[in-house]
Design a protein around this motif. Sequence first.
Motif, mmCIF file in Angstrom:
data_model
loop_
_atom_site.group_PDB
_atom_site.id
_atom_site.type_symbol
_atom_site.label_atom_id
_atom_site.label_comp_id
_atom_site.label_asym_id
_atom_site.label_seq_id
_atom_site.Cartn_x
_atom_site.Cartn_y
_atom_site.Cartn_z
ATOM 1 N N ASP A 1 0.864 -1.185 0.000
ATOM 2 C CA ASP A 1 0.000 0.000 0.000
ATOM 3 C C ASP A 1 0.899 1.234 0.000
ATOM 4 O OD1 ASP A 1 -1.817 2.016 0.377
ATOM 5 O OD2 ASP A 1 -2.770 1.151 2.150
ATOM 6 N N ALA A 2 1.091 1.809 -1.164
ATOM 7 C CA ALA A 2 2.040 2.914 -1.310
ATOM 8 C C ALA A 2 1.673 4.118 -0.456
ATOM 9 C CB ALA A 2 2.128 3.333 -2.780
ATOM 10 N N PHE A 3 0.394 4.282 -0.160
ATOM 11 C CA PHE A 3 -0.067 5.487 0.530
ATOM 12 C C PHE A 3 -0.729 5.154 1.868
ATOM 13 C CE2 PHE A 3 -0.957 6.499 -4.142
ATOM 14 C CZ PHE A 3 0.330 6.981 -4.365
ATOM 15 N N PHE A 4 -0.235 4.158 2.576
ATOM 16 C CA PHE A 4 -0.959 3.662 3.749
ATOM 17 C C PHE A 4 -1.193 4.732 4.811
ATOM 18 C CE2 PHE A 4 3.472 2.761 4.951
ATOM 19 C CZ PHE A 4 3.515 3.096 6.291
ATOM 20 N N GLU A 5 -0.205 5.604 5.088
ATOM 21 C CA GLU A 5 -0.397 6.614 6.122
ATOM 22 C C GLU A 5 -1.354 7.702 5.661
ATOM 23 O OE1 GLU A 5 1.851 6.501 3.861
ATOM 24 O OE2 GLU A 5 3.598 7.756 4.334
ATOM 25 N N ASP B 1 -10.761 9.078 10.777
ATOM 26 C CA ASP B 1 -11.114 8.148 11.844
ATOM 27 C C ASP B 1 -10.005 8.166 12.881
ATOM 28 O OD1 ASP B 1 -11.459 5.856 13.479
ATOM 29 O OD2 ASP B 1 -12.748 4.976 11.943
ATOM 30 N N ARG B 2 -10.294 8.766 14.018
ATOM 31 C CA ARG B 2 -9.247 8.915 15.026
ATOM 32 C C ARG B 2 -8.827 7.579 15.617
ATOM 33 N NH1 ARG B 2 -12.809 13.900 17.225
ATOM 34 N NH2 ARG B 2 -12.270 15.354 15.587
ATOM 35 N N ASP B 3 -9.757 6.619 15.670
ATOM 36 C CA ASP B 3 -9.388 5.291 16.156
ATOM 37 C C ASP B 3 -8.339 4.657 15.247
ATOM 38 O OD1 ASP B 3 -11.127 5.496 18.283
ATOM 39 O OD2 ASP B 3 -12.775 4.478 17.257
ATOM 40 N N ASP B 4 -8.495 4.847 13.938
ATOM 41 C CA ASP B 4 -7.514 4.308 12.999
ATOM 42 C C ASP B 4 -6.151 4.969 13.187
ATOM 43 O OD1 ASP B 4 -9.369 2.629 11.932
ATOM 44 O OD2 ASP B 4 -9.737 3.801 10.106
ATOM 45 N N LEU B 5 -6.161 6.275 13.511
ATOM 46 C CA LEU B 5 -4.910 6.975 13.745
ATOM 47 C C LEU B 5 -4.202 6.422 14.972
ATOM 48 C CD1 LEU B 5 -3.344 9.253 12.393
ATOM 49 C CD2 LEU B 5 -4.451 10.863 13.960
ATOM 50 N N VAL B 6 -4.963 6.158 16.023
ATOM 51 C CA VAL B 6 -4.394 5.542 17.224
ATOM 52 C C VAL B 6 -3.819 4.168 16.890
ATOM 53 C CG1 VAL B 6 -4.956 4.536 19.473
ATOM 54 C CG2 VAL B 6 -5.830 6.785 18.867
ATOM 55 N N GLU B 7 -4.559 3.404 16.097
ATOM 56 C CA GLU B 7 -4.077 2.070 15.730
ATOM 57 C C GLU B 7 -2.791 2.139 14.921
ATOM 58 O OE1 GLU B 7 -5.076 -0.990 16.703
ATOM 59 O OE2 GLU B 7 -6.313 0.199 18.076
ATOM 60 N N PHE C 1 -0.448 4.434 15.257
ATOM 61 C CA PHE C 1 0.619 4.707 16.216
ATOM 62 C C PHE C 1 0.975 3.449 17.012
ATOM 63 C CE2 PHE C 1 -0.910 9.387 16.513
ATOM 64 C CZ PHE C 1 -0.224 9.677 15.353
ATOM 65 N N LYS C 2 -0.030 2.608 17.269
ATOM 66 C CA LYS C 2 0.232 1.365 17.997
ATOM 67 C C LYS C 2 0.976 0.358 17.118
ATOM 68 C CE LYS C 2 -3.734 1.313 21.176
ATOM 69 N NZ LYS C 2 -4.985 0.598 21.528
ATOM 70 N N LYS C 3 0.522 0.229 15.882
ATOM 71 C CA LYS C 3 1.119 -0.755 14.979
ATOM 72 C C LYS C 3 2.505 -0.328 14.541
ATOM 73 C CE LYS C 3 0.088 -3.438 10.798
ATOM 74 N NZ LYS C 3 -0.890 -3.659 9.699
ATOM 75 N N PHE C 4 2.680 0.984 14.325
ATOM 76 C CA PHE C 4 3.973 1.521 13.897
ATOM 77 C C PHE C 4 4.405 2.594 14.891
ATOM 78 C CE2 PHE C 4 1.536 0.594 9.930
ATOM 79 C CZ PHE C 4 2.180 -0.589 9.623
ATOM 80 N N PRO C 5 4.860 2.178 16.075
ATOM 81 C CA PRO C 5 5.228 3.154 17.102
ATOM 82 C C PRO C 5 6.319 4.088 16.598
ATOM 83 C CG PRO C 5 5.158 0.933 18.012
ATOM 84 C CD PRO C 5 5.078 0.797 16.527
ATOM 85 N N PRO C 6 6.244 5.355 16.992
ATOM 86 C CA PRO C 6 7.297 6.298 16.601
ATOM 87 C C PRO C 6 8.630 5.911 17.220
ATOM 88 C CG PRO C 6 5.339 7.443 17.435
ATOM 89 C CD PRO C 6 5.164 5.999 17.755
ATOM 90 N N CYS C 7 9.687 6.480 16.681
ATOM 91 C CA CYS C 7 11.012 6.322 17.260
ATOM 92 C C CYS C 7 11.032 7.002 18.637
ATOM 93 C CB CYS C 7 12.052 6.926 16.335
ATOM 94 S SG CYS C 7 11.792 8.697 16.012
ATOM 95 N N PRO C 8 12.108 6.855 19.402
ATOM 96 C CA PRO C 8 12.186 7.543 20.697
ATOM 97 C C PRO C 8 11.939 9.046 20.557
ATOM 98 C CG PRO C 8 13.967 5.954 20.492
ATOM 99 C CD PRO C 8 13.285 5.998 19.160
ATOM 100 N N ILE C 9 11.286 9.612 21.562
ATOM 101 C CA ILE C 9 10.909 11.021 21.545
ATOM 102 C C ILE C 9 11.524 11.726 22.751
ATOM 103 C CG2 ILE C 9 8.983 12.663 21.649
ATOM 104 C CD1 ILE C 9 7.244 10.407 20.403
ATOM 105 N N LEU D 1 12.869 11.433 28.031
ATOM 106 C CA LEU D 1 12.831 10.506 26.902
ATOM 107 C C LEU D 1 11.629 9.603 27.083
ATOM 108 C CD1 LEU D 1 14.342 9.304 24.390
ATOM 109 C CD2 LEU D 1 15.423 7.716 25.998
ATOM 110 N N PHE D 2 10.780 9.516 26.060
ATOM 111 C CA PHE D 2 9.633 8.627 26.206
ATOM 112 C C PHE D 2 9.342 7.894 24.903
ATOM 113 C CE2 PHE D 2 7.225 12.403 24.759
ATOM 114 C CZ PHE D 2 6.264 11.833 23.932
ATOM 115 N N PHE D 3 8.560 6.855 25.048
ATOM 116 C CA PHE D 3 8.161 6.002 23.932
ATOM 117 C C PHE D 3 6.644 5.885 23.939
ATOM 118 C CE2 PHE D 3 12.322 4.167 22.854
ATOM 119 C CZ PHE D 3 13.049 4.569 23.975
ATOM 120 N N ILE D 4 6.038 5.920 22.767
ATOM 121 C CA ILE D 4 4.599 5.714 22.659
ATOM 122 C C ILE D 4 4.373 4.217 22.469
ATOM 123 C CG2 ILE D 4 2.534 6.186 21.298
ATOM 124 C CD1 ILE D 4 3.677 8.914 20.681
ATOM 125 N N ALA D 5 3.841 3.584 23.491
ATOM 126 C CA ALA D 5 3.696 2.132 23.462
ATOM 127 C C ALA D 5 2.636 1.709 24.471
ATOM 128 C CB ALA D 5 5.021 1.454 23.792
#
Length: 475
Positions: free
Chosen positions: A336-340, A348-354, A356-364, A377-381
């Motif tokens: 899916d070339a344009f998945f994001e 759909d905000r639920d999809d946006l949350v999902e 972030f869960k499926k593809f967690p960001p790098c360290p923040i 330093l935190f991680f979204i997980a």
Amino acid sequence: MAKITPKEDMASVSFETPLLDEQLAATTLGTYAPNHAIIRLSQDASFWLEENEPTLDRLAVFVHEYAHYLHNFSTTSGIYGFVATLRLLALFINTVDETGKSLGASALSAEASRELAAIVDWRLHLSGSYSQPFDMARMAQTELQVVDVSRHAATIDLSVQTLSIHRVSITLAKASDPTIAGSFFLGTHVLMEGLAWEIERILFASQGADSGMLDSRFPTWPYKAPRAIFESIAKHSLSPEQMAQVVLLSLLNTDPGDAFIAIADIFLGNALSESPDQIIERLRDVTLKELNSIKSAMIKSLTIETDRFSSKPTIHRGLKAMMKWAIEFLEVRSGDAFFELNTIRAADRDDLVEMFKKFPPCPIIQETGPHSQDLELFFIADRDPDHQIVNDLGVTQSLLHFASAHTNMRGIVPTPQAREGLCTFSGVCKLPLTVSSPEVCRRRPWESFAPQEGTGCWYASGVRLARSVKSNSSQ
């Protein structure tokens, strides 16, 4: 170090409270360090701090930096930029002596010096220019016109392969005064910044919000340059989503600048016979076929470059974690070339949350207060991060910073000529050195390493492991 669970109730996002007033808009709201995989968020602009109201503006700031990370590790040109960084890192290590100081390129053999020159050239080809060709501070995107596009075919001779590249130089001018003009090389830097801006616009549109304030706070360079170039060549204006799709297709190419211009030319020649969506769909199918044909080769390149550091387990584990991000993202992108874009556009905000869960960001790295030491330093997980991986990434990212401070467009410089700058984790780190010698952390973090000590901060550990003479201390 902290874990933050993705906000489940994103229905609380407010569209009414403006965040980006004139004073705040003049500050840096967030940054992403390419190929180092670190996001940094300012205190006032953070969507994730509990004391901050979760506004759409704040979410957009995070999504912008998240997009940079995603495109660094999920596009062809982004991944090859990471590969080139690893090759450069392997050469840099061979210049570092037992004291933790780099001797510069003079320490390399003739063969390694030729490899260094080729890698520097490859990185320039991929990234393109960073500096604007002339002062665009007070210029609107519509004031720019393309007056020349020059393609430069070349070969880059690396030790493992010879690359055929097509570098693109673009001359821009002010439409009302063609004497105000300048040229630059188009690559991932300008394209990814433009893409992140378009993604913020998609996010605003998906929530029914006015993007006028968002558009006004972004300068023309580099954010609006891709759109200005495209419209000048293609004689066609696209929606934010269509423009983002065009840029993404360009990044799914080893010649991102050349691919972008080629797509603009296709629009110019086919605008009357095909709709923008039809052109993009046709190009998407071709691009995905090409991506899937080289996917295994890209993964092999990642593996080879990562395994160069197998004698340094901490670094090897850190790089393997980063390689895992790329492989997982690449697998999704190849289907899916344009998945994001699809997730953000769906509103759909639920999809946006999902996502972030499926593809967690790098360290923040999050600013939590007004002082330089107010950082976390935190991680979204959904669960606490593995402390071993956190440590491995911290040491690895510090080593990448150490190498970056010693490299420029000409190659590797000795430590006395290295660029001074803040340690990546300055403020996050609470070790005694931050109090006893704050200037080290703020300007020359490599001096945190002491040869007689076997332990130290992440940066000191990175320098210790960089030394070309193998250390007897534990890795």
